[in-house]
Scaffold this motif. Structure first.
Motif, PDB file in Angstrom:
ATOM      1  N   UNK A   1       8.392   3.646   0.982  1.00  0.00           N
ATOM      2  CA  UNK A   1       8.999   2.734   2.178  1.00  0.00           C
ATOM      3  C   UNK A   1      10.412   3.169   1.891  1.00  0.00           C
ATOM      4  N   UNK A   2      10.988   2.987   3.179  1.00  0.00           N
ATOM      5  CA  UNK A   2      12.393   3.231   3.436  1.00  0.00           C
ATOM      6  C   UNK A   2      13.106   2.033   4.050  1.00  0.00           C
ATOM      7  N   UNK A   3      14.491   2.122   4.333  1.00  0.00           N
ATOM      8  CA  UNK A   3      14.899   0.740   4.931  1.00  0.00           C
ATOM      9  C   UNK A   3      14.315   0.523   6.122  1.00  0.00           C
ATOM     10  N   UNK A   4      13.868   1.243   7.074  1.00  0.00           N
ATOM     11  CA  UNK A   4      13.057   0.956   8.201  1.00  0.00           C
ATOM     12  C   UNK A   4      11.981   0.066   7.731  1.00  0.00           C
ATOM     13  N   UNK A   5      11.221   0.357   6.762  1.00  0.00           N
ATOM     14  CA  UNK A   5       9.970  -0.365   6.089  1.00  0.00           C
ATOM     15  C   UNK A   5      10.451  -1.642   5.867  1.00  0.00           C
ATOM     16  N   UNK A   6      11.290  -1.817   5.247  1.00  0.00           N
ATOM     17  CA  UNK A   6      11.672  -3.221   4.791  1.00  0.00           C
ATOM     18  C   UNK A   6      12.344  -4.146   6.000  1.00  0.00           C
ATOM     19  N   UNK A   7      13.105  -3.413   6.714  1.00  0.00           N
ATOM     20  CA  UNK A   7      13.669  -4.198   7.957  1.00  0.00           C
ATOM     21  C   UNK A   7      12.551  -4.618   9.032  1.00  0.00           C
ATOM     22  N   UNK A   8      11.330  -3.631   8.959  1.00  0.00           N
ATOM     23  CA  UNK A   8      10.293  -4.218   9.854  1.00  0.00           C
ATOM     24  C   UNK A   8       9.493  -5.407   9.337  1.00  0.00           C
TER      25      UNK A   8
ATOM     26  N   UNK B   1       0.926  -1.307   0.025  1.00  0.00           N
ATOM     27  CA  UNK B   1      -0.060   0.040  -0.065  1.00  0.00           C
ATOM     28  C   UNK B   1       0.851   1.287   0.139  1.00  0.00           C
ATOM     29  N   UNK B   2       1.968   1.232   0.660  1.00  0.00           N
ATOM     30  CA  UNK B   2       2.771   2.268   0.624  1.00  0.00           C
ATOM     31  C   UNK B   2       3.475   2.494  -0.865  1.00  0.00           C
ATOM     32  N   UNK B   3       3.877   1.595  -1.371  1.00  0.00           N
ATOM     33  CA  UNK B   3       4.333   1.657  -2.699  1.00  0.00           C
ATOM     34  C   UNK B   3       3.421   2.188  -3.695  1.00  0.00           C
ATOM     35  N   UNK B   4       1.996   1.776  -3.560  1.00  0.00           N
ATOM     36  CA  UNK B   4       0.955   2.250  -4.453  1.00  0.00           C
ATOM     37  C   UNK B   4       0.904   3.867  -4.138  1.00  0.00           C
ATOM     38  N   UNK B   5       0.751   4.245  -2.788  1.00  0.00           N
ATOM     39  CA  UNK B   5       0.415   5.584  -2.454  1.00  0.00           C
ATOM     40  C   UNK B   5       1.538   6.580  -2.900  1.00  0.00           C
ATOM     41  N   UNK B   6       2.732   6.009  -2.935  1.00  0.00           N
ATOM     42  CA  UNK B   6       4.010   6.740  -3.246  1.00  0.00           C
ATOM     43  C   UNK B   6       4.033   7.034  -4.993  1.00  0.00           C
ATOM     44  N   UNK B   7       3.288   5.994  -5.631  1.00  0.00           N
ATOM     45  CA  UNK B   7       3.185   6.414  -7.147  1.00  0.00           C
ATOM     46  C   UNK B   7       2.030   7.406  -7.306  1.00  0.00           C
ATOM     47  N   UNK B   8       1.229   7.596  -6.407  1.00  0.00           N
ATOM     48  CA  UNK B   8       0.150   8.508  -6.668  1.00  0.00           C
ATOM     49  C   UNK B   8       0.378   9.796  -5.839  1.00  0.00           C
ATOM     50  N   UNK B   9       1.702  10.468  -5.859  1.00  0.00           N
ATOM     51  CA  UNK B   9       2.226  11.766  -5.528  1.00  0.00           C
ATOM     52  C   UNK B   9       2.211  11.754  -3.921  1.00  0.00           C
ATOM     53  N   UNK B  10       2.199  10.491  -3.264  1.00  0.00           N
ATOM     54  CA  UNK B  10       2.175  10.762  -1.670  1.00  0.00           C
ATOM     55  C   UNK B  10       3.794  10.230  -1.355  1.00  0.00           C
TER      56      UNK B  10
END
Length: 679
Positions: free
Chosen positions: A496-503, A482-491
């Motif tokens: 996602x950052x390194x912390x997102x993937x680490x979590x 969902x984070x990736x989808x929102x980032x593609x729509x100007x959010x």
């Protein structure tokens, strides 16, 4: 994306995964040992590298979506990798340049650990103030120049005495004291007090300069004393509050208008008690006593030199937030710091209503501090109490429209964090619901300041990682998608950052998922591919990512093949980090790797040899921390084997202070400090 994830290629599901067929003829212990001994990192001093079996496996297939590359735990099939030779010579020059750049970056970040993070623009951006070596040289030069033994005061105006390009005047003294206050070094208070003492010495001896001018007057004033108190407060020492209050009382006893304490002075003394609260059980009481004294001074004085403010009471709230409770004779603690912190809100509101002092009325910062106190409290109803305060803020904002009580992103993030730490069965679900509430408030325009950011999503990811529910990894992956989808729509602020993937990796590590080591490694690989493609610095791999994958390997459960694969991936991650431009193994890396060996290998001479090689490399790197020692003790080694490695018998329970300084010199203990070095 979920469909792609849940319905992998039929041949991939049906074919039996067979890895490392060349080594499967060994015994169980032999295979595990072979997978490790193959590494040039681990046995570089004693053995040559014979087989590429343990190198990281590259991926030729595209990664259009993380869901498309991770096997569902419901399928209970390991991901079959396409083995390819690793071209270690490719772009060697470029890798060396990246390594040099990374090393320089890490060096600068380590230097920045000396300087505490603060919101003051001057201190964040003035490099001189953040350099403790520079500050020490300047301070010692100034103290030497103004030493009474030099007797320079009688012959020349101090303002014209130069130390290089440094003038000897009050501004220089104040500047250095202020710099020490924010330096974060162990000797900051010592130097600040030395500078103050020298200024007080001048005040006792003489008046400098022309009687009609005070350009070069070195008398300390209220600002000088307040800066020294700030240095004491920032030290966080157990007696910081008492030491700060002693200076406050000295200022009062002088009865000099130039040094009479003001609101800022009292606030910094309260802050000193607040910062010492975790190690000083009496600190919160003293902090609140001073805040109440500020109201007494306001009520009995015609001037408003001192009056209670929301900022001062916020420090009181912070003091109670770190309070462990009243210590009983039998060793237990009774009382709730969060409960006391929340009670401050009612006191502040009553003071504002009765006295008309609106500066003391609770604002969003106070509410946020109380919410954070509940989030870190650990009581069973802490998350409910935090959410109740949020609801109170929403009601106040709807009724009054005052921006001072408007809940913002940071407020909602704190409540989400409370649910993440709550341990409630539905804690992760409640956290995700609150995230949805934030998005609705923003999208409908009811509260545009509640827009979720990457920290909001990361906290929800953390809630799922800690939830313990069987499908936690899948739920975390959906949030990440969902984070990736929102980032593609100007959010852009939810990318996602390194912390997102680490979590997400931690969600796998904590789960009962089959093939968790493979899944964690796949998440890491996907993130690295994104970084290579975008060069987004927020996606740059770091120690936290590598350590998270190692942790998943350490807690992998299953048959022999699963254990062997976990060891192989762990070996690849340890070696990969050591050879990468992203950093070097730290004490958590080595400690977690030893946990992998402990959990996935049976006791054997091969395991002992591997442990010895890893520990020796760790010692050479100066990375023997508490976790490394703890894992060594849990290995079940004989006392003789342990003493050969550490130099002290295991029965003496050696601590880090018993080891050579060179073994521990690069260890940075404490989660907050470790995370700061990767920012």
């Amino acid at each position: 994306a979920c469909s792609i994830m849940m319905n992998r290629n039929a041949s991939r599901r049906s074919s039996k995964v067979k890895r490392r067929s060349d080594v499967m003829n060994f015994t169980a212990a032999g295979v595990a040992a072979a997978a490790l001994i193959a590494s040039p990192l681990l046995l570089s001093a004693t053995m040559a590298f014979h087989s590429p079996v343990c190198y990281p496996i590259s991926h030729s297939r595209a990664s259009p979506s993380l869901f498309a590359t991770i096997e569902s735990q419901q399928e209970q099939q390991a991901i079959q990798f396409d083995d390819q030779d690793v071209d270690i010579s490719e772009d060697k020059q470029q890798q060396e340049e990246l390594r040099a750049t990374a090393e320089e970056t890490q060096k600068k970040k380590k230097q920045r650990l000396f300087s505490k993070h603060n919101n003051n623009f001057r201190h964040n951006n003035n490099k001189a103030m953040a350099d403790p070596i520079f500050l020490q040289k300047r301070t010692e030069t100034l103290l030497r120049m103004t030493s009474p033994e030099n007797n320079i005061i009688d012959s020349v105006s101090l303002g014209n005495v130069g130390g290089g390009n440094m003038k000897v005047d009050k501004r220089t003294f104040d500047w250095l004291i202020d710099a020490w206050a924010y330096s974060g070094t162990d000797h900051a208070v010592e130097y600040a007090l030395k500078l103050l003492k020298r200024m007080e010495h001048f005040k006792d001896r003489m008046t400098m300069g022309d009687e009609d001018s005070d350009d070069y007057e070195l008398y300390p004033d209220v600002k000088t004393y307040t800066k020294v108190i700030k240095a004491i407060a920032n030290s966080g020492k157990e007696d910081a509050g008492e030491q700060a209050e002693a200076i406050l009382n000295r200022m009062i006893d002088m009865n000099d208008p130039a040094t009479m304490p003001n609101t800022y002075t009292y606030t910094n003394v309260i802050d000193a008690y607040a910062r010492s609260a975790p190690s000083n059980a009496k600190a919160p009481y003293s902090a609140q006593r001073l805040a109440e004294k500020m109201e007494e001074l306001r009520a009995t004085s015609s001037s408003e030199l001192v009056k209670p403010t929301a900022r001062a009471w916020n420090s009181v709230i912070g003091a109670w937030a770190g309070w462990l409770g009243e210590e009983m004779p039998w060793g237990e603690y009774v009382g709730s710091g969060a409960e006391r912190a929340e009670s401050c809100l009612a006191i502040m509101d009553e003071l504002a209503s009765v006295t008309g002092n609106e500066d003391v009325r609770p604002n969003s910062y106070n509410f946020n501090s109380v919410i954070s106190a509940w989030a870190n409290n650990g009581d069973g109803d802490a998350a409910f109490r935090a959410e109740k305060i949020l609801e109170q803020m929403e009601i106040l904002y709807r009724q009054t429209g005052q921006e001072d009580v408007k809940p913002r992103t940071v407020t909602y993030n704190a409540v989400i964090d409370a649910w993440a730490k709550s341990g409630e069965l539905d804690g992760a679900h409640r956290a995700e619901l609150l995230l949805g509430h934030m998005m609705e408030l923003f999208e409908t325009g009811h509260n545009v300041d509640a827009k979720p950011n990457v920290r909001s999503f990361n906290t929800v990811l953390n809630a799922w990682a800690k939830s313990g529910v069987f499908d936690a990894p899948v739920r975390a992956l959906k949030v990440l998608s969902r984070m990736e989808e929102l980032a593609k729509s100007d959010w852009d602020d939810v990318l996602p950052d390194a912390t997102s993937f680490a979590t997400v990796i931690n969600a796998y590590a904590r789960s009962q998922t089959f093939g968790k080591a493979d899944s964690a490694y796949e998440v890491y690989t996907y993130m690295k591919e994104l970084y290579d493609a975008t060069r987004n610095i927020k996606l740059r791999p770091n120690n936290i990512i590598y350590n998270s994958v190692l942790n998943a390997c350490a807690f992998t459960m299953g048959d022999f093949e699963e254990q062997s694969r976990a060891i192989e991936i762990a070996n690849a991650m340890l070696m990969g980090l050591d050879e990468s431009p992203y950093g070097r193994p730290d004490h958590i890396t080595y400690g977690t790797y030893l946990k992998v060996i402990s959990n996935q290998m049976d006791p054997s001479p091969a395991r002992t040899e591997i442990v010895a090689t890893v520990f020796q490399k760790c010692a050479r790197d100066g990375m023997v921390g508490g976790m490394v020692l703890r894992q060594l003790r849990e290995m079940g080694m004989s006392d003789e084997e342990y003493e050969d490695l550490v130099g002290v018998s295991v029965w003496k329970a050696p601590s880090l202070s018993d080891l050579p300084r060179s073994w521990t010199c690069n260890v940075i203990e404490g989660k907050k400090l470790r995370r700061r070095q990767f920012r």
